[in-house]
Scaffold this active site. Structure first.
Site, short mmCIF file in Angstrom:
data_model
loop_
_atom_site.label_atom_id
_atom_site.label_comp_id
_atom_site.label_asym_id
_atom_site.label_seq_id
_atom_site.Cartn_x
_atom_site.Cartn_y
_atom_site.Cartn_z
N HIS A 132 -6.24 -1.75 15.45
CA HIS A 132 -6.52 -1.00 13.98
C HIS A 132 -6.27 -2.00 12.79
CE1 HIS A 132 -6.51 2.72 11.39
NE2 HIS A 132 -5.82 1.93 10.78
N GLU A 133 -5.32 -2.65 13.00
CA GLU A 133 -5.03 -3.40 11.82
C GLU A 133 -5.84 -4.67 11.61
OE1 GLU A 133 -3.09 -2.02 9.71
OE2 GLU A 133 -2.06 -0.79 11.14
N ALA A 136 2.24 -0.14 10.62
CA ALA A 136 1.85 -1.22 10.39
C ALA A 136 0.93 -1.52 9.18
CB ALA A 136 0.96 -1.80 11.54
N MET A 137 0.78 -2.57 8.51
CA MET A 137 0.03 -2.85 7.39
C MET A 137 -0.88 -4.01 7.66
SD MET A 137 -0.52 -1.76 4.32
CE MET A 137 -1.96 -2.56 3.68
N GLU A 138 -2.15 -3.56 7.11
CA GLU A 138 -3.35 -4.82 7.22
C GLU A 138 -3.41 -5.87 6.27
OE1 GLU A 138 -3.78 -1.42 6.63
OE2 GLU A 138 -5.33 -1.24 5.00
N GLU A 172 0.80 -1.24 0.01
CA GLU A 172 0.03 -0.08 0.04
C GLU A 172 0.78 1.29 -0.19
OE1 GLU A 172 -2.86 0.29 2.98
OE2 GLU A 172 -3.85 2.25 2.27
#
Ligand code: B3K
Ligand code: ZN
Length: 872
Positions: free
Chosen positions: A312-313, A277-279, A136
């Site tokens: 959140h992730e 971070a990344m989901e 992303e």
């Protein structure tokens, strides 16, 4: 994703002319990719990526297949199994273009990448012996050729092949299907993800990792295998993240009715990461600072941040992954909503009052300045040059406030009906902000037509509140008037719908009035309420119900009353802050320092047994220097610093006995993360700060004793920060001890850099210059770079030193880091872009740095966009 056009030549030199992407130019994709099979022959120097795309023509057209690319070239292209000769496709600067005749084809490409040479940390890169990805927003095109836009959703089948010794663990999205060894030192693993997803959610990780394994049983009784993957030595620091993950999974079921959908959920921590971070679907990748925590190395704020980011992730699995964004202009659809969700989760896990205070403070510190400056944009922007520049406090934090207002207007039950409808209606789709609002309207029957302006108008509305009282009739009238400041591209605006929670208190019985929700939906609204024998006291924007600036002109006496009695904790905090602001602003303007009302209010707050300690700690803290700067027409960094230090010292002196007593009473033996223990640490640190500020002779010694004797990072770091603000011998000793104790722990060493960069030492600028040459400083690691320069630019007093040295240092940093990692560089531009807020001398020095950067050759698109807009 959208048509492209060049910006007006006045704004940019012809040489630079990056393209502008516009929201209104959205077109559906020409080609869809329902399935993709990827094979990675992993190697840090030369990874071979083979991609097999099944593509289908979308609608009636004869346009070719355009596959985005960034820095990669094909070594092979086939269509339906037949090799294309070199002339069989076109290689444009940013695309591989393949003419296709039929409605459906299989296109295969091959390319070779060097993860180790990837310093941008976008695409496939190496970090501390691992290979990992970040896609992303537009990193997938650095891995393979693909229509890299979020509205192209595909089922992924991923085969990873790698050296067994160096990369024993091979992870990708979805569920593991098979793994095995080739018997020649290399092995493989295959993963498939049944949920179609946009390519920005693709991820892989390869490396020598250990796993904290657990499981979660979902509400429908399915068992999900949970794994948090880290370097072996870090395993003991993963329990808090695992607890946060399980709490998040349970919370999303209870509060939103959302269940996890795959059989496994993996998280990997890496030490080089551009943001938090990344989901990625089923395989979240985290900056290690948001996973690792233990009492020795993580402060309570770090623990809270781990919990919040893990949540959140995880929440993105529904708000972002199952329902994704149609295009990047809709980014707030997933980010604003998910921030709103994680804020409420954290509030439920801890204190609602304190969480709201923290969130508002963050909004005011990060988003209000953005909304008031040259980079202001609506939460759904109209155009961009580089999408990475739009992961902003506006999209995230103001976006969350917009969702919060919808929830307030609809009420809890209708809001939940709305989210149910939204998730059901758009599951598996790429949706828009409009889809979200429409679902809310359809579920509730509430008309949000005017409310939609929050999506399109930028800038922070200002609301002035004038209260009048008629003693004869006992009527109180409140007139609310909104003004909407001009922002770039939006000189004139329409009246917004601003929901304000309001209460009118009888001064004799404060805190007991009924609250009402007043909708300020015209330029001016007046409400009149009977039954007020005496002029009431106004409590407004309670709970910070709308992201606006309220000018209520309340007397210090009224503020003092509210600070002691308002039954809305945020209102109480706000009254105290406003009282402090009033006193400081008057002093900066030349009046005597009238500390009396503030000291009385603090004294009362400290003595109120009904209050939660964590709330008290927040309420008695002085507003930060940047927030004070935001209250002035022209920021006076030196005046603000001097006044704030003076008030801090006076509060310290007058209440010295209370601070000493509090510091002693809030000491605890043994570490615990209970709310009570955390509150005690917050109070102890605030007390220490005031005590040292008082100038008491033994202040530095007490701080050093806390630093040295602490059994947790919260107290140790806070004592270090308190000492770092002064010039005592204890300062040097503590910094040395801290360094020697933690120099091998990157995350704690970041604190050492950050604490010094935030400090109010008279030579902070020179100290930072020296730290930039320290052997442990590096531009290659985003956490380290931000620890020094991010903190420095947030140190209003030091960064804005009148001789402009701070600006020059940041200018040097931006240019140096841009060559390595444009995203990290671009994030440092906005502090220089605030030049309009300062006096002529400083403004000229800041502009000079922006021009110097603008004139530099080979600037990234990221930095160029920010610099050009900042110069205006
Ligand atoms: N979605 C990511 C952010 C990606 C940033 C790309 N520049 C993490 C998050 O917001 O959850
Ligand atoms: Zn997010």
């Amino acid at each position: 994703m959208a048509d492209i056009s060049t910006p007006p030549t006045s704004a940019l030199s012809a040489a630079s002319a990056p393209v502008i992407i516009r929201r209104e130019a959205y077109r559906v994709p020409d080609w869809l990719v329902p399935d993709i099979a990827l094979t990675f022959d992993l190697d840090p120097d030369a990874t071979i990526v083979t991609a097999r795309l099944s593509v289908t023509r979308n609608g009636e057209h004869d346009r070719p297949l355009r596959l985005d690319r960034d820095g990669i070239s094909p070594t092979r292209v086939t269509v339906d199994g037949v090799d294309l000769p070199e002339g069989g496709y076109a290689l444009e600067e940013e695309a591989l273009v393949i003419p296709l005749t039929g409605g459906a084809h299989v296109v295969e490409t091959q390319t070779t990448l060097s993860p180790i040479a990837n310093t941008k940390l976008m695409g496939l890169y190496a970090s501390g012996g691992l290979l990992c990805t970040q896609c992303e927003a537009e990193g997938f095109r650095r891995i393979t050729f693909f229509p890299d836009r979020p509205d192209v959703l595909s089922r992924y089948d991923v085969l990873l092949r790698a050296d067994e010794g160096d990369y024993p663990i091979l992870l990708a999205n979805g569920d593991p299907v098979e793994h095995g060894s080739f018997g020649d030192g290399r092995h493989f693993a295959r993963w498939t993800d049944p949920f179609p997803k946009p390519c920005y959610l693709f991820a892989l990780v390869a490396g020598d990792l250990s796993c904290n394994t657990d499981s979660f049983t979902t509400m429908s009784g399915r068992t999900v295998k949970l794994g948090i993957w880290v370097k072996e030595g870090d395993l003991p620091r993963t329990d808090h993240a695992m607890k946060a993950l399980k709490d998040s999974m349970a919370w999303d079921e209870t509060v939103y009715g959302r269940e996890y959908d795959l059989d496994v959920f993996n998280i990997v921590a890496v030490s080089d990461f551009n943001f938090g971070a990344m989901e990625n679907k089923g395989l979240n990748i985290f900056n290690s600072r948001y996973i690792l925590a233990d009492p020795e190395t993580a402060s309570d704020l770090d623990y809270d941040a781990v919990e919040g980011v893990v949540a959140h992730e995880y929440f993105h699995n529904w708000s972002g992954n199952r329902v994704t964004c149609r295009d990047w202009f809709q980014l707030s659809l997933k980010e604003g909503f998910t921030v709103y969700r994680d804020q409420n989760f954290s509030a439920d896990m801890g204190s609602h009052a304190v969480k709201r205070i923290e969130d508002v403070r963050m909004l005011r510190a990060g988003q209000f300045p953005e909304d008031a400056g040259p980079l202001a944009h609506p939460i759904r922007p109209e155009s961009y040059m580089e999408i990475s520049n739009f992961y902003t406090a506006t999209i995230y934090n103001k976006g969350a406030e917009i969702i919060r207002m919808i929830a307030l207007i609809l009420g809890d039950a209708a809001f939940r009906k709305g989210t149910d409808l939204y998730f059901d209606r758009h599951d598996g789709e790429a949706a828009t902000c409009e889809d979200f609002v429409k679902a809310m309207e359809d579920a509730s029957g509430v008309d949000l037509t005017q409310f939609r302006l929050w999506y399109s108008q930028s800038g922070t509305p200002r609301v002035s509140a004038a209260l009048s009282h008629d003693a004869a009739t006992g009527r109180a009238s409140l007139t609310l008037t909104q003004t909407l400041p001009a922002t770039p591209g939006q000189p004139v605006k329409q009246a917004m719908a601003i929901p304000l929670r309001v209460a009118l208190f009888d001064p004799q019985a404060p805190g007991q009035a009924a609250e009402e929700l007043v909708m300020l939906d015209r330029l001016s609204v007046t409400i009149t309420r009977p039954g007020h024998a005496k002029p009431p006291v106004l409590s407004i924007n309670r709970g910070f119900s709308a992201p606006v600036i309220v000018e209520a002109n309340r007397s210090n006496a009224d503020l003092a009353l509210l600070s002691a009695h308002d039954d809305d904790p945020f209102g109480r905090y706000e009254a105290m802050q406003q009282l402090m602001v009033n006193v400081l602003m008057a002093h900066i303007a030349g009046d005597r320092l009238e500390s009396g009302p503030v000291i009385e209010a603090i004294r009362r707050t400290l003595a109120d047994p009904a209050l939660d300690g964590a709330f008290v700690a927040e309420a008695v803290k002085l507003p930060g220097e940047a927030y004070l700067g935001d209250q002035m027409p022209v920021v006076d960094p030196d005046g603000i610093h001097a006044a704030r230090e003076a008030l801090q010292a006076e509060i310290g002196r007058v209440l010295e006995d209370q601070w000493r007593a509090l510091h002693t009473a809030s000491a605890r033996k043994g570490f615990s993360l209970s709310p009570d223990a955390k509150a005690a640490r917050r109070l102890r640190n605030v007390a220490l700060n005031f005590l040292v500020a008082s100038g008491a002779k033994d202040g530095p010694a007490i701080a050093f004793a806390q630093f040295d004797g602490a059994d947790n990072m919260t107290e140790r770091q806070s004592a270090l920060a308190t000492l770092a603000n002064g010039t005592s011998d204890e300062r040097e000793a503590a910094l040395d001890i801290f360094y020697n104790r933690y120099s091998k722990d990157a995350l704690v060493l970041d604190k050492w850099f950050q604490t010094q960069a935030f400090s109010f030492h008279p030579d902070t600028v020179e100290l930072i210059e020296e730290l930039a040459r320290h052997k442990d400083f590096t531009l290659a690691n985003p956490n380290r770079a931000r620890a020094l320069y991010g903190a420095f630019s947030g140190n209003q007093w030091a960064f804005n030193r009148a001789d402009g040295k701070g600006y020059r240092m940041v200018g040097d940093f931006i240019l140096a880091v841009d060559a390595i990692n444009p995203q990290v560089a671009a994030r440092m531009v906005p502090p220089l872009g605030r030049w309009r807020r300062f006096d002529e001398g400083r403004a000229a020095l800041m502009q000079a740095q922006l021009r110097r950067i603008e004139d530099s050759a080979d600037l990234s698109k990221d930095v160029r966009e920010q610099v050009v807009k900042s110069l205006g």
